[in-house]
Design a protein around this motif. Structure first.
Motif, PDB file in Angstrom:
ATOM      1  N   GLY A  41       0.789  -1.221   0.000  1.00  0.00           N
ATOM      2  CA  GLY A  41       0.000   0.000   0.000  1.00  0.00           C
ATOM      3  C   GLY A  41       0.821   1.271   0.000  1.00  0.00           C
ATOM      4  O   GLY A  41       0.325   2.307   0.409  1.00  0.00           O
ATOM      5  N   LEU A  42       2.071   1.239  -0.413  1.00  0.00           N
ATOM      6  CA  LEU A  42       2.914   2.438  -0.475  1.00  0.00           C
ATOM      7  C   LEU A  42       3.608   2.488  -1.838  1.00  0.00           C
ATOM      8  O   LEU A  42       4.787   2.210  -1.966  1.00  0.00           O
ATOM      9  N   GLY A  82      -4.277   1.632   6.729  1.00  0.00           N
ATOM     10  CA  GLY A  82      -4.616   2.932   7.303  1.00  0.00           C
ATOM     11  C   GLY A  82      -3.410   3.621   7.905  1.00  0.00           C
ATOM     12  O   GLY A  82      -2.373   3.735   7.271  1.00  0.00           O
ATOM     13  N   GLU A  83      -3.555   4.072   9.147  1.00  0.00           N
ATOM     14  CA  GLU A  83      -2.459   4.764   9.823  1.00  0.00           C
ATOM     15  C   GLU A  83      -1.360   3.776  10.194  1.00  0.00           C
ATOM     16  O   GLU A  83      -1.615   2.757  10.827  1.00  0.00           O
ATOM     17  N   ASP A  90      -1.561   3.766   1.147  1.00  0.00           N
ATOM     18  CA  ASP A  90      -2.304   4.286  -0.003  1.00  0.00           C
ATOM     19  C   ASP A  90      -3.800   4.066   0.212  1.00  0.00           C
ATOM     20  O   ASP A  90      -4.219   3.016   0.684  1.00  0.00           O
ATOM     21  N   GLY A  91      -4.583   5.070  -0.131  1.00  0.00           N
ATOM     22  CA  GLY A  91      -6.028   4.952  -0.049  1.00  0.00           C
ATOM     23  C   GLY A  91      -6.606   5.023   1.347  1.00  0.00           C
ATOM     24  O   GLY A  91      -7.811   4.824   1.526  1.00  0.00           O
ATOM     25  N   ALA A  92      -5.790   5.326   2.344  1.00  0.00           N
ATOM     26  CA  ALA A  92      -6.290   5.409   3.725  1.00  0.00           C
ATOM     27  C   ALA A  92      -7.299   6.553   3.844  1.00  0.00           C
ATOM     28  O   ALA A  92      -7.151   7.603   3.233  1.00  0.00           O
ATOM     29  N   HIS A 104       0.932  14.624   1.119  1.00  0.00           N
ATOM     30  CA  HIS A 104       1.216  13.523   0.188  1.00  0.00           C
ATOM     31  C   HIS A 104       0.175  12.447   0.487  1.00  0.00           C
ATOM     32  O   HIS A 104      -0.389  12.415   1.579  1.00  0.00           O
ATOM     33  N   ASP A 105      -0.069  11.573  -0.474  1.00  0.00           N
ATOM     34  CA  ASP A 105      -1.037  10.492  -0.236  1.00  0.00           C
ATOM     35  C   ASP A 105      -0.703   9.679   0.999  1.00  0.00           C
ATOM     36  O   ASP A 105      -1.583   9.102   1.622  1.00  0.00           O
TER      37      ASP A 105
END
Length: 138
Positions: free
Chosen positions: A20-21, A96-97, A114-116, A130-131
């Motif tokens: 997710g990054l 998420g976090e 990403d998408g959190a 930043h995302d």
């Protein structure tokens, strides 16, 4: 004192690029080079694996990775005094976090996947730069 505590935290954890990054999957550029003196001794993290995520108000925010340990990290590096850098490491498995970090300059960052959903953080005065990074503080 803060440096010693932060150094100990860094020695205890490494970084890896979670799925997710996406920022960690891209090719490095000259801008991704972290300031001199930032090291991850005692880990398999190579500073050449770092990626600059954002710059805001004289502070740079980097992410780094380690292919061997399933953690993600964020680095806060004040441009005027890079020796005051701070890093936070945590598992990315829950999504998420990932981690919140506050440096001695009062600048804070939240590293997210990403998408959190960052709506709650933004309602608490965190600013998305930043995302994968939200900031707060001076």
């Amino acid at each position: 004192m803060i440096t010693a505590v932060l150094g100990a935290a860094i020695l205890l954890g490494g970084c890896t690029a979670p799925s997710g990054l996406k920022a960690l999957d891209r090719q490095a550029t000259a801008e991704d080079k972290m300031p001199e003196g930032i090291t991850f001794q005692g880990t398999d993290v190579n500073t050449e694996n770092a990626r600059l995520l954002a710059s805001k108000d004289g502070v740079k925010y980097f992410a780094a990775k380690n292919e061997n340990i399933h953690e993600a990290c964020v680095v806060i590096a004040p441009e005027a005094n890079p020796s005051l850098w701070v890093a936070g490491f945590s598992s990315y498995a829950r999504g998420g976090e990932i981690v919140k970090v506050t440096g001695s300059t009062g600048q804070s960052a939240v590293h997210v996947t990403d998408g959190a959903d960052t709506g709650q953080l933004q309602s608490e005065s965190w600013t998305k730069v930043h995302d994968n990074v939200l900031t707060s503080g001076r």
